[in-house]
Design a protein around this motif. Structure first.
Motif, PDB file in Angstrom:
ATOM      1  N   SER A  68       0.884  -1.203  -0.074  1.00  0.00           N
ATOM      2  CA  SER A  68       0.021  -0.073  -0.036  1.00  0.00           C
ATOM      3  C   SER A  68       0.818   1.360  -0.096  1.00  0.00           C
ATOM      4  O   SER A  68       1.779   1.573   0.939  1.00  0.00           O
ATOM      5  CB  SER A  68      -0.952   0.087   1.436  1.00  0.00           C
ATOM      6  OG  SER A  68      -1.593   1.353   1.268  1.00  0.00           O
ATOM      7  N   GLU A  69       0.592   2.033  -0.930  1.00  0.00           N
ATOM      8  CA  GLU A  69       1.430   3.489  -0.974  1.00  0.00           C
ATOM      9  C   GLU A  69       1.316   4.057   0.195  1.00  0.00           C
ATOM     10  O   GLU A  69       2.336   4.736   0.517  1.00  0.00           O
ATOM     11  CB  GLU A  69       0.898   4.231  -2.242  1.00  0.00           C
ATOM     12  CG  GLU A  69       1.364   3.526  -3.740  1.00  0.00           C
ATOM     13  CD  GLU A  69       0.305   2.493  -3.942  1.00  0.00           C
ATOM     14  OE1 GLU A  69      -0.787   2.352  -3.363  1.00  0.00           O
ATOM     15  OE2 GLU A  69       0.449   2.035  -5.071  1.00  0.00           O
ATOM     16  N   TRP A  70       0.064   4.491   0.819  1.00  0.00           N
ATOM     17  CA  TRP A  70      -0.305   5.109   1.908  1.00  0.00           C
ATOM     18  C   TRP A  70       0.547   4.614   3.199  1.00  0.00           C
ATOM     19  O   TRP A  70       1.208   5.116   4.038  1.00  0.00           O
ATOM     20  CB  TRP A  70      -1.579   5.494   2.042  1.00  0.00           C
ATOM     21  CG  TRP A  70      -2.201   6.269   1.148  1.00  0.00           C
ATOM     22  CD1 TRP A  70      -3.027   5.961   0.229  1.00  0.00           C
ATOM     23  CD2 TRP A  70      -1.800   7.848   0.949  1.00  0.00           C
ATOM     24  NE1 TRP A  70      -3.329   6.921  -0.837  1.00  0.00           N
ATOM     25  CE2 TRP A  70      -2.755   7.981  -0.324  1.00  0.00           C
ATOM     26  CE3 TRP A  70      -1.293   8.825   1.472  1.00  0.00           C
ATOM     27  CZ2 TRP A  70      -2.539   9.500  -0.883  1.00  0.00           C
ATOM     28  CZ3 TRP A  70      -1.076  10.037   1.102  1.00  0.00           C
ATOM     29  CH2 TRP A  70      -1.707  10.275  -0.264  1.00  0.00           C
ATOM     30  N   LEU A  71       0.457   3.341   3.259  1.00  0.00           N
ATOM     31  CA  LEU A  71       1.068   2.641   4.488  1.00  0.00           C
ATOM     32  C   LEU A  71       2.592   2.741   4.077  1.00  0.00           C
ATOM     33  O   LEU A  71       3.397   2.680   5.444  1.00  0.00           O
ATOM     34  CB  LEU A  71       0.450   1.283   4.440  1.00  0.00           C
ATOM     35  CG  LEU A  71       1.075   0.245   5.873  1.00  0.00           C
ATOM     36  CD1 LEU A  71       0.940   1.018   6.931  1.00  0.00           C
ATOM     37  CD2 LEU A  71       0.610  -1.054   5.716  1.00  0.00           C
ATOM     38  N   LEU A  72       3.055   2.619   3.183  1.00  0.00           N
ATOM     39  CA  LEU A  72       4.485   3.023   2.986  1.00  0.00           C
ATOM     40  C   LEU A  72       4.927   4.366   3.367  1.00  0.00           C
ATOM     41  O   LEU A  72       5.975   4.392   3.924  1.00  0.00           O
ATOM     42  CB  LEU A  72       4.899   2.686   1.446  1.00  0.00           C
ATOM     43  CG  LEU A  72       6.285   2.744   0.945  1.00  0.00           C
ATOM     44  CD1 LEU A  72       7.097   1.648   1.807  1.00  0.00           C
ATOM     45  CD2 LEU A  72       6.481   2.587  -0.335  1.00  0.00           C
ATOM     46  N   LEU A  73       4.175   5.396   3.227  1.00  0.00           N
ATOM     47  CA  LEU A  73       4.384   6.594   3.517  1.00  0.00           C
ATOM     48  C   LEU A  73       4.347   6.778   5.126  1.00  0.00           C
ATOM     49  O   LEU A  73       5.459   7.416   5.542  1.00  0.00           O
ATOM     50  CB  LEU A  73       3.452   7.556   3.083  1.00  0.00           C
ATOM     51  CG  LEU A  73       3.577   8.950   3.420  1.00  0.00           C
ATOM     52  CD1 LEU A  73       4.729   9.646   2.979  1.00  0.00           C
ATOM     53  CD2 LEU A  73       2.295   9.950   2.770  1.00  0.00           C
ATOM     54  N   VAL A  74       3.348   6.116   5.455  1.00  0.00           N
ATOM     55  CA  VAL A  74       3.370   6.208   6.942  1.00  0.00           C
ATOM     56  C   VAL A  74       4.700   5.372   7.550  1.00  0.00           C
ATOM     57  O   VAL A  74       5.324   6.005   8.564  1.00  0.00           O
ATOM     58  CB  VAL A  74       2.312   5.264   7.606  1.00  0.00           C
ATOM     59  CG1 VAL A  74       2.338   5.127   9.260  1.00  0.00           C
ATOM     60  CG2 VAL A  74       0.846   6.141   7.344  1.00  0.00           C
ATOM     61  N   MET A  75       5.120   4.426   7.019  1.00  0.00           N
ATOM     62  CA  MET A  75       6.377   3.594   7.518  1.00  0.00           C
ATOM     63  C   MET A  75       7.512   4.547   7.165  1.00  0.00           C
ATOM     64  O   MET A  75       8.552   4.697   8.293  1.00  0.00           O
ATOM     65  CB  MET A  75       6.749   2.466   6.720  1.00  0.00           C
ATOM     66  CG  MET A  75       5.633   1.163   7.044  1.00  0.00           C
ATOM     67  SD  MET A  75       6.315  -0.388   6.329  1.00  0.00           S
ATOM     68  CE  MET A  75       7.846  -0.497   7.033  1.00  0.00           C
ATOM     69  N   VAL A  76       7.578   5.205   6.190  1.00  0.00           N
ATOM     70  CA  VAL A  76       8.866   6.146   5.806  1.00  0.00           C
ATOM     71  C   VAL A  76       9.000   7.401   7.116  1.00  0.00           C
ATOM     72  O   VAL A  76       9.886   7.814   7.465  1.00  0.00           O
ATOM     73  CB  VAL A  76       8.731   6.782   4.421  1.00  0.00           C
ATOM     74  CG1 VAL A  76       9.940   7.891   4.352  1.00  0.00           C
ATOM     75  CG2 VAL A  76       9.033   5.617   3.512  1.00  0.00           C
ATOM     76  N   VAL A  77       7.550   7.913   7.311  1.00  0.00           N
ATOM     77  CA  VAL A  77       7.630   8.904   8.364  1.00  0.00           C
ATOM     78  C   VAL A  77       8.025   8.389   9.745  1.00  0.00           C
ATOM     79  O   VAL A  77       8.845   8.948  10.363  1.00  0.00           O
ATOM     80  CB  VAL A  77       6.267   9.420   8.369  1.00  0.00           C
ATOM     81  CG1 VAL A  77       6.016  10.503   9.556  1.00  0.00           C
ATOM     82  CG2 VAL A  77       5.980  10.430   6.893  1.00  0.00           C
TER      83      VAL A  77
END
Length: 275
Positions: free
Chosen positions: A38-47
């Motif tokens: 998931s792109e948004w879950l990946l963004l959360v992981m990066v943050v």
């Protein structure tokens, strides 16, 4: 001397164990990130990963700030601000507050008093500026990639509708086309299509053959004929999966063969119903 040498060896062993734990944690993070689809879950992981890195850095800087202040004696910030007799918890919170303030526009109630404290404060400001810039750029690049993908889909939808309108395509056919495109996009969002994975062009020929076999052999083996082919000759089955199998998508009410038509293909239904 012997005791000192033993202490040095023990210290080196502890540092090595910490390094191994760090490398193991980094490997676990990369593995978890590779499993996220998931792109948004990946963004959360990066943050989250960047925030953990910043908090870890601030913990180290807070400890250094306390050590420098304690080494300053009566001229250090600990004595000057009346924190000598305070509990270590309060001292740590004050140090952490100071280190976090160096990364943000927020002001810190603690100011350096000695030359060593001023040097450390200047170095931390420079380090915080670089780290904050990297943190912001990492989040910006990840979100920009998501926005680019969404903007591309929106532009293609607009062009499709404009094309159908300019060429005076009937409303019924146009509706079927747009619904089918939406269905394919949703399907490819849930399941990545092989054409979108550019890295698959880098794999060798034998690896490509094995990949195609694992992708298509389970579906072909539903038919008794191909099941026997698999049992008799696995190389032949690999050749079939590599050169003779393709994937086609059909919309609702599509006709893909007619009565009396010459049979040139074998179809295997993997999703949907055939009526």
């Amino acid at each position: 001397v012997a005791r000192s040498a033993k202490l040095v060896r023990v210290t080196r062993a502890i540092r090595l164990l910490r390094l191994m734990r760090f490398m193991k944690l980094r490997k676990i993070l990369f593995t978890a990130q590779s499993l996220v689809d998931s792109e948004w879950l990946l963004l959360v992981m990066v943050v989250g990963k960047n925030l953990c890195s910043i908090l870890a850095s601030n913990h180290v800087l807070a400890c250094l700030w306390f050590a420098v202040g304690q080494g300053g004696g009566s001229e250090g910030w600990i004595y000057q601000h009346g924190l000598v007799d305070e509990h270590y918890t309060k001292q740590y919170i004050v140090c952490l507050h100071w280190s976090l303030a160096q990364f943000t526009p927020g002001a810190s109630p603690i100011q350096p008093h000695t030359m060593s404290e001023r040097v450390l404060a200047a170095l931390v400001l420079a380090f915080g500026m670089v780290l904050a810039t990297c943190f912001i750029s990492s989040i910006t690049s990840t979100m920009a990639a998501l926005w680019t993908a969404n903007r591309y889909n929106s532009t293609q939808h607009l062009l499709l509708k404009k094309f159908l309108h300019q060429n005076k395509v009937s409303r019924t056919l146009g509706s079927r086309i747009t619904h089918y495109v939406d269905f394919v996009l949703e399907l490819r969002h849930k399941k990545v299509h092989i054409s979108k994975v550019q890295f698959l062009n880098l794999i060798s020929g034998p690896l490509h053959i094995e990949l195609q076999t694992e992708l298509h052999a389970p579906t072909l083996c539903w038919h008794a004929c191909f099941g026997q082919v698999t049992d008799m000759s696995k190389p032949l089955m690999r050749e079939i999966c590599t050169t003779a199998v393709g994937i086609q998508n059909y919309a609702k009410n599509d006709m893909f063969f007619y009565r009396g038509q010459e049979a040139r293909h074998v179809f295997f239904l993997t999703l949907g119903t055939l009526v």
